[in-house]
Design a protein around this motif. Structure first.
Motif, PDB file in Angstrom:
ATOM      1  N   PHE A 208       0.833  -1.204   0.000  1.00 16.39           N
ATOM      2  CA  PHE A 208       0.000   0.000   0.000  1.00 16.39           C
ATOM      3  C   PHE A 208       0.867   1.253   0.000  1.00 16.39           C
ATOM      4  O   PHE A 208       0.633   2.185  -0.782  1.00 16.39           O
ATOM      5  CB  PHE A 208      -0.922   0.007   1.218  1.00 16.39           C
ATOM      6  CG  PHE A 208      -1.710   1.282   1.362  1.00 16.39           C
ATOM      7  CD1 PHE A 208      -2.775   1.558   0.514  1.00 16.39           C
ATOM      8  CD2 PHE A 208      -1.351   2.231   2.318  1.00 16.39           C
ATOM      9  CE1 PHE A 208      -3.490   2.740   0.632  1.00 16.39           C
ATOM     10  CE2 PHE A 208      -2.066   3.416   2.438  1.00 16.39           C
ATOM     11  CZ  PHE A 208      -3.137   3.669   1.583  1.00 16.39           C
ATOM     12  N   GLU A 209       1.870   1.275   0.857  1.00 17.76           N
ATOM     13  CA  GLU A 209       2.751   2.450   0.925  1.00 17.76           C
ATOM     14  C   GLU A 209       3.497   2.643  -0.393  1.00 17.76           C
ATOM     15  O   GLU A 209       3.692   3.775  -0.846  1.00 17.76           O
ATOM     16  CB  GLU A 209       3.726   2.295   2.091  1.00 17.76           C
ATOM     17  CG  GLU A 209       3.033   2.378   3.453  1.00 17.76           C
ATOM     18  CD  GLU A 209       3.971   2.080   4.605  1.00 17.76           C
ATOM     19  OE1 GLU A 209       5.113   1.592   4.344  1.00 17.76           O
ATOM     20  OE2 GLU A 209       3.582   2.309   5.772  1.00 17.76           O
ATOM     21  N   ALA A 210       3.926   1.540  -1.009  1.00 21.34           N
ATOM     22  CA  ALA A 210       4.610   1.633  -2.298  1.00 21.34           C
ATOM     23  C   ALA A 210       3.673   2.145  -3.384  1.00 21.34           C
ATOM     24  O   ALA A 210       4.077   2.908  -4.265  1.00 21.34           O
ATOM     25  CB  ALA A 210       5.178   0.278  -2.681  1.00 21.34           C
ATOM     26  N   SER A 211       2.403   1.734  -3.323  1.00 19.21           N
ATOM     27  CA  SER A 211       1.407   2.216  -4.283  1.00 19.21           C
ATOM     28  C   SER A 211       1.205   3.716  -4.151  1.00 19.21           C
ATOM     29  O   SER A 211       1.164   4.447  -5.151  1.00 19.21           O
ATOM     30  CB  SER A 211       0.064   1.498  -4.085  1.00 19.21           C
ATOM     31  OG  SER A 211       0.114   0.175  -4.534  1.00 19.21           O
ATOM     32  N   VAL A 212       1.071   4.178  -2.926  1.00 24.16           N
ATOM     33  CA  VAL A 212       0.887   5.610  -2.687  1.00 24.16           C
ATOM     34  C   VAL A 212       2.097   6.387  -3.162  1.00 24.16           C
ATOM     35  O   VAL A 212       1.975   7.428  -3.827  1.00 24.16           O
ATOM     36  CB  VAL A 212       0.625   5.884  -1.191  1.00 24.16           C
ATOM     37  CG1 VAL A 212       0.616   7.389  -0.922  1.00 24.16           C
ATOM     38  CG2 VAL A 212      -0.698   5.261  -0.752  1.00 24.16           C
ATOM     39  N   ARG A 213       3.274   5.886  -2.840  1.00 22.11           N
ATOM     40  CA  ARG A 213       4.512   6.570  -3.228  1.00 22.11           C
ATOM     41  C   ARG A 213       4.637   6.639  -4.757  1.00 22.11           C
ATOM     42  O   ARG A 213       4.963   7.682  -5.324  1.00 22.11           O
ATOM     43  CB  ARG A 213       5.713   5.831  -2.620  1.00 22.11           C
ATOM     44  CG  ARG A 213       7.059   6.482  -2.878  1.00 22.11           C
ATOM     45  CD  ARG A 213       8.117   5.929  -1.945  1.00 22.11           C
ATOM     46  NE  ARG A 213       8.229   4.475  -2.040  1.00 22.11           N
ATOM     47  CZ  ARG A 213       7.816   3.632  -1.090  1.00 22.11           C
ATOM     48  NH1 ARG A 213       7.248   4.091   0.018  1.00 22.11           N
ATOM     49  NH2 ARG A 213       7.973   2.326  -1.243  1.00 22.11           N
ATOM     50  N   ARG A 214       4.384   5.524  -5.425  1.00 22.97           N
ATOM     51  CA  ARG A 214       4.485   5.503  -6.889  1.00 22.97           C
ATOM     52  C   ARG A 214       3.439   6.419  -7.521  1.00 22.97           C
ATOM     53  O   ARG A 214       3.716   7.101  -8.513  1.00 22.97           O
ATOM     54  CB  ARG A 214       4.326   4.072  -7.398  1.00 22.97           C
ATOM     55  CG  ARG A 214       4.275   3.968  -8.897  1.00 22.97           C
ATOM     56  CD  ARG A 214       4.521   2.542  -9.369  1.00 22.97           C
ATOM     57  NE  ARG A 214       5.934   2.186  -9.266  1.00 22.97           N
ATOM     58  CZ  ARG A 214       6.445   1.058  -9.767  1.00 22.97           C
ATOM     59  NH1 ARG A 214       5.669   0.186 -10.376  1.00 22.97           N
ATOM     60  NH2 ARG A 214       7.738   0.806  -9.659  1.00 22.97           N
ATOM     61  N   THR A 215       2.249   6.450  -6.949  1.00 21.64           N
ATOM     62  CA  THR A 215       1.193   7.314  -7.490  1.00 21.64           C
ATOM     63  C   THR A 215       1.557   8.784  -7.325  1.00 21.64           C
ATOM     64  O   THR A 215       1.349   9.596  -8.235  1.00 21.64           O
ATOM     65  CB  THR A 215      -0.147   7.021  -6.803  1.00 21.64           C
ATOM     66  OG1 THR A 215      -0.456   5.629  -6.934  1.00 21.64           O
ATOM     67  CG2 THR A 215      -1.268   7.837  -7.435  1.00 21.64           C
ATOM     68  N   LYS A 216       2.120   9.151  -6.180  1.00 26.38           N
ATOM     69  CA  LYS A 216       2.551  10.527  -5.954  1.00 26.38           C
ATOM     70  C   LYS A 216       3.623  10.936  -6.952  1.00 26.38           C
ATOM     71  O   LYS A 216       3.641  12.066  -7.440  1.00 26.38           O
ATOM     72  CB  LYS A 216       3.092  10.686  -4.527  1.00 26.38           C
ATOM     73  CG  LYS A 216       2.017  10.721  -3.447  1.00 26.38           C
ATOM     74  CD  LYS A 216       2.653  10.909  -2.077  1.00 26.38           C
ATOM     75  CE  LYS A 216       1.584  11.002  -0.991  1.00 26.38           C
ATOM     76  NZ  LYS A 216       2.197  11.153   0.361  1.00 26.38           N
ATOM     77  N   GLU A 217       4.512  10.008  -7.261  1.00 25.44           N
ATOM     78  CA  GLU A 217       5.613  10.309  -8.168  1.00 25.44           C
ATOM     79  C   GLU A 217       5.168  10.386  -9.626  1.00 25.44           C
ATOM     80  O   GLU A 217       5.617  11.259 -10.373  1.00 25.44           O
ATOM     81  CB  GLU A 217       6.694   9.226  -8.034  1.00 25.44           C
ATOM     82  CG  GLU A 217       7.403   9.222  -6.689  1.00 25.44           C
ATOM     83  CD  GLU A 217       8.301   8.007  -6.520  1.00 25.44           C
ATOM     84  OE1 GLU A 217       8.242   7.101  -7.394  1.00 25.44           O
ATOM     85  OE2 GLU A 217       9.051   7.954  -5.525  1.00 25.44           O
ATOM     86  N   ARG A 218       4.284   9.471 -10.034  1.00 20.02           N
ATOM     87  CA  ARG A 218       3.970   9.333 -11.450  1.00 20.02           C
ATOM     88  C   ARG A 218       2.612   9.871 -11.870  1.00 20.02           C
ATOM     89  O   ARG A 218       2.451  10.312 -13.004  1.00 20.02           O
ATOM     90  CB  ARG A 218       4.072   7.853 -11.847  1.00 20.02           C
ATOM     91  CG  ARG A 218       5.432   7.252 -11.539  1.00 20.02           C
ATOM     92  CD  ARG A 218       5.550   5.840 -12.077  1.00 20.02           C
ATOM     93  NE  ARG A 218       6.861   5.263 -11.773  1.00 20.02           N
ATOM     94  CZ  ARG A 218       7.313   4.137 -12.282  1.00 20.02           C
ATOM     95  NH1 ARG A 218       6.562   3.446 -13.116  1.00 20.02           N
ATOM     96  NH2 ARG A 218       8.509   3.685 -11.950  1.00 20.02           N
ATOM     97  N   ARG A 219       1.636   9.788 -10.979  1.00 15.70           N
ATOM     98  CA  ARG A 219       0.284  10.256 -11.320  1.00 15.70           C
ATOM     99  C   ARG A 219      -0.339  10.998 -10.127  1.00 15.70           C
ATOM    100  O   ARG A 219      -1.346  10.581  -9.584  1.00 15.70           O
ATOM    101  CB  ARG A 219      -0.601   9.071 -11.722  1.00 15.70           C
ATOM    102  CG  ARG A 219      -0.270   8.440 -13.057  1.00 15.70           C
ATOM    103  CD  ARG A 219      -0.559   9.368 -14.229  1.00 15.70           C
ATOM    104  NE  ARG A 219      -1.933   9.832 -14.224  1.00 15.70           N
ATOM    105  CZ  ARG A 219      -2.961   9.141 -14.729  1.00 15.70           C
ATOM    106  NH1 ARG A 219      -2.741   7.965 -15.294  1.00 15.70           N
ATOM    107  NH2 ARG A 219      -4.181   9.630 -14.701  1.00 15.70           N
ATOM    108  N   PRO A 220       0.255  12.112  -9.712  1.00 13.92           N
ATOM    109  CA  PRO A 220      -0.295  12.829  -8.566  1.00 13.92           C
ATOM    110  C   PRO A 220      -1.732  13.286  -8.775  1.00 13.92           C
ATOM    111  O   PRO A 220      -2.468  13.518  -7.804  1.00 13.92           O
ATOM    112  CB  PRO A 220       0.659  14.024  -8.398  1.00 13.92           C
ATOM    113  CG  PRO A 220       1.311  14.180  -9.743  1.00 13.92           C
ATOM    114  CD  PRO A 220       1.436  12.782 -10.284  1.00 13.92           C
TER     115      PRO A 220
END
Length: 226
Positions: A208-220
């Motif tokens: 979940f944390e990795a999903s949030v982090r990746r989303t913030k980086e790539r699709r905020p």
């Protein structure tokens, strides 16, 4: 689910539905796709389906009469939950729409071509207009295949792992987390220890944390308003 697709170039759709998940869905009896050649509903020796636009301008327009004959014939065979027109000015297709359409029984997809269809087709027959992005293709066939693929894979039983579709990107408004498989180490690059721990709660937290982090980086933009 049954999907009928109407097109002037049926050959473009031969490949996508004869391989992989879509083929297995049909073999399991969970979904079927039939492609219809619009020229079969045209008249005259030339089987004409397009004509010049009233008012002039570049490009041809798909005529209402062959389309009407085709759609009315298909409507005599079954009742459609949606009659969809693939067009650049439709609503942008996303996972939420795919989820919604996967609950339907019968779909009919009309593929645009040339400069599009006579506007009266849209007024008389179409219940939903879909675009797969802010760009223009030569026709709606590839877009129709994208929609069909995204929808059919969500039908229970189509995927071997029933939970697979539920963990795809966009299902929960986030991008999927990174994934790894064997070997656990490759040229000094190691799989995160938590994924090897066997502690499922910790693994889910990491994902979940990795999903949030990746989303913030790539699709905020996906996180706006959350």
């Amino acid at each position: 689910m049954h999907i009928d697709i109407v097109t002037v170039v049926p050959g473009l759709l031969e490949g996508p539905f004869s391989h992989s998940i879509l083929k297995r869905a049909e073999e399991k009896g969970l979904a079927s796709v039939k492609v219809h050649n619009l020229r079969d509903y045209a008249t005259g020796k030339q089987k004409q389906v397009d004509d010049y636009a009233f008012g002039g301008g570049a490009g041809m327009v798909m005529m209402i009469e062959p389309i009407a004959r085709c759609l009315e014939h298909l409507q005599q065979q079954r009742t459609y939950d949606e009659i969809i027109y693939m067009t650049p000015d439709g609503k942008t297709f996303d996972q939420q729409m795919a989820n919604e359409l996967s609950l339907k029984g019968n779909l009919l997809i009309l593929c645009g071509h040339y400069k599009g269809v006579d506007e009266r087709v849209r007024e008389k027959f179409i219940t939903r207009e879909i675009s797969i992005g802010d760009f223009v293709l030569s026709g709606g066939e590839l877009a129709a295949a994208v929609v069909a693929d995204a929808v059919i894979r969500l039908i229970p039983g189509v995927l071997n792992d029933e939970t697979s579709a539920l963990t795809d990107s966009f299902q929960d408004g986030l991008l999927a987390p990174p994934v790894y498989t064997r070997p656990a180490e490759y040229e000094g690059m190691k799989v995160p220890e938590v994924l090897l721990s066997g502690h499922q709660a910790n693994i889910e937290t990491w994902r979940f944390e990795a999903s949030v982090r990746r989303t913030k980086e790539r699709r905020p933009d996906l996180l706006e308003g959350k």
